[in-house]
Motif scaffolding. Structure first.
Motif, PDB file in Angstrom:
ATOM      1  N   PRO A   1      22.088  33.925  24.823  1.00 41.00           N
ATOM      2  CA  PRO A   1      22.090  35.164  25.593  1.00 41.00           C
ATOM      3  C   PRO A   1      20.960  35.277  26.627  1.00 41.00           C
ATOM      4  N   ALA A   2      20.100  34.255  26.759  1.00 37.85           N
ATOM      5  CA  ALA A   2      19.004  34.358  27.723  1.00 37.85           C
ATOM      6  C   ALA A   2      19.519  34.593  29.135  1.00 37.85           C
TER       7      ALA A   2
ATOM      8  N   ARG B   1      13.392  28.861  25.794  1.00 37.86           N
ATOM      9  CA  ARG B   1      13.859  29.270  24.455  1.00 37.86           C
ATOM     10  C   ARG B   1      15.205  29.981  24.620  1.00 37.86           C
ATOM     11  N   LEU B   2      16.176  29.266  25.171  1.00 35.83           N
ATOM     12  CA  LEU B   2      17.475  29.849  25.499  1.00 35.83           C
ATOM     13  C   LEU B   2      18.195  30.407  24.280  1.00 35.83           C
TER      14      LEU B   2
ATOM     15  N   THR C   1      11.757  43.700  32.926  1.00 39.26           N
ATOM     16  CA  THR C   1      12.350  42.562  33.620  1.00 39.26           C
ATOM     17  C   THR C   1      13.720  42.242  33.045  1.00 39.26           C
ATOM     18  N   ILE C   2      14.506  41.544  33.838  1.00 37.02           N
ATOM     19  CA  ILE C   2      15.893  41.268  33.467  1.00 37.02           C
ATOM     20  C   ILE C   2      16.001  40.138  32.449  1.00 37.02           C
ATOM     21  N   THR C   3      14.921  39.388  32.265  1.00 42.81           N
ATOM     22  CA  THR C   3      14.877  38.327  31.270  1.00 42.81           C
ATOM     23  C   THR C   3      13.424  38.111  30.880  1.00 42.81           C
ATOM     24  N   GLY C   4      13.188  37.439  29.750  1.00 43.68           N
ATOM     25  CA  GLY C   4      11.828  37.194  29.297  1.00 43.68           C
ATOM     26  C   GLY C   4      11.116  36.153  30.148  1.00 43.68           C
ATOM     27  N   ALA C   5       9.782  36.234  30.183  1.00 37.78           N
ATOM     28  CA  ALA C   5       8.996  35.347  31.040  1.00 37.78           C
ATOM     29  C   ALA C   5       9.171  33.879  30.672  1.00 37.78           C
TER      30      ALA C   5
ATOM     31  N   ALA D   1      16.513  39.169  26.212  1.00 37.78           N
ATOM     32  CA  ALA D   1      17.940  39.093  26.504  1.00 37.78           C
ATOM     33  C   ALA D   1      18.425  40.403  27.101  1.00 37.78           C
ATOM     34  N   PHE D   2      19.030  40.336  28.299  1.00 39.71           N
ATOM     35  CA  PHE D   2      19.412  41.562  28.998  1.00 39.71           C
ATOM     36  C   PHE D   2      20.437  42.368  28.220  1.00 39.71           C
TER      37      PHE D   2
END
Length: 315
Positions: A181-182, A210-211, A201-205, A217-218
């Motif tokens: 879900p990344a 770490r997909l 943010t729309i995703t983690g840094a 996870a948005f």
């Protein structure tokens, strides 16, 4: 027009982001992607291309990939209480078209309407975060607008802004792909959620590394909350699918895309009418507009005189 631009180097690519702010109220975000290809060995014996790549040079191929960007668009149109509304463009038989949205519908088609079918629009308010997940569909076009439904212009319509995306393909990633879900923000081109300080943010840094267990996870942001007349955020996804070609060697051509925020009944008339040097052809249409012609003084222009009497005698 004021422009703010910055460039983000990232590995073998440079990403150029330009924010433009126009005097008539338009705001635009443009993205340019360029750099050098990440290539691989491509033996001439394999032919000129395969299902993943073209051969672009001696023993060189460059594989299909994407450039996908997520933008957080924190819209506060005349305050923080906003709604997300849509305008859907449709066609139907004439009676259905003229009756759409009417409290007292016509019983029959007026005789002056000769066409058997007509285009019309349907207005809708999106109630929840789940309903806001949308992707541009050219076969079922919609306009996306944001505004405070309690604030209207001179003509009674909600003062809003339209969000318009440039031509933008899907990321073409299935929901069961390992990058989810990344990469879940790429499932749609637009999502609208309630504003929350912790959802920055729309995703983690570090989610690229770490997909399978992302920190940001948005899809976790979309949890059934109401988005009517509250503080909302639009999350915009822009994608470019890039299958490198010979012209991308040694430097890739710039891939451009973006989105625009433009007034949608926000003003009572074209915003350009308020620019300092605009003069109305009919000043009486708005008596409070007191601007007048104030042309700069310039020296008197005297045209150059030429000899037009020459008779070519003795030639």
């Amino acid at each position: 027009c004021t422009q703010v631009r910055f460039v983000m180097p990232n590995g073998n690519y440079d990403y150029m982001v330009t924010y433009s702010f126009s005097l008539d109220g338009h705001m635009r975000v443009e993205l340019g992607s360029s750099g050098f290809m990440q290539t691989h060995y491509f033996a001439p014996s394999r032919g000129p291309k395969n299902s993943m790549a073209y051969r672009v040079h001696d023993y060189v191929g460059a594989s299909l990939h994407d450039h996908t960007f997520g933008f957080k668009v924190d819209l506060d149109i005349l305050g923080t209480n906003n709604s997300f509304e849509t305008v859907a463009y449709k066609m139907a038989d004439t009676l259905t078209a003229i009756n759409a949205g009417l409290e007292t519908p016509y019983a029959a088609v007026p005789p002056y309407l000769k066409s058997n079918k007509m285009r019309y629009v349907e207005y809708g308010t999106v109630a929840t975060e789940e309903e806001s997940l949308m992707t541009v569909n050219p076969l079922a076009p919609k306009t996306w607008t944001f505004g405070d439904k309690t604030q209207v212009n001179k003509w009674g319509n909600t003062r809003a802004y339209k969000l318009g995306l440039d031509a933008n393909p899907s990321a073409v990633v299935d929901a069961d792909h390992y990058s989810m879900p990344a990469f879940s923000y790429a499932k749609q081109m637009l999502a609208v959620t309630q504003h929350k300080e912790e959802e920055k943010t729309i995703t983690g840094a570090y989610d690229l590394n770490r997909l399978d267990s992302p920190t940001g996870a948005f899809e976790q942001f979309v949890d059934g909350e109401s988005i009517e007349q509250t503080d909302i955020v639009a999350w915009v996804t822009l994608t470019a699918l890039h299958l490198p070609i010979a012209e991308d060697y040694p430097m890739t051509n710039v891939i451009n895309h973006g989105f625009t925020l433009s007034p949608w009944n926000f003003f009572d008339e074209n915003g350009a009418m308020d620019l300092p040097h605009y003069l109305r052809m009919n000043p009486a249409e708005l008596p409070e507009d007191t601007r007048y012609a104030n042309e700069p003084e310039v020296p008197q222009c005297t045209p150059i005189k030429y000899d037009i009497e020459h008779e070519f005698s003795g030639a």
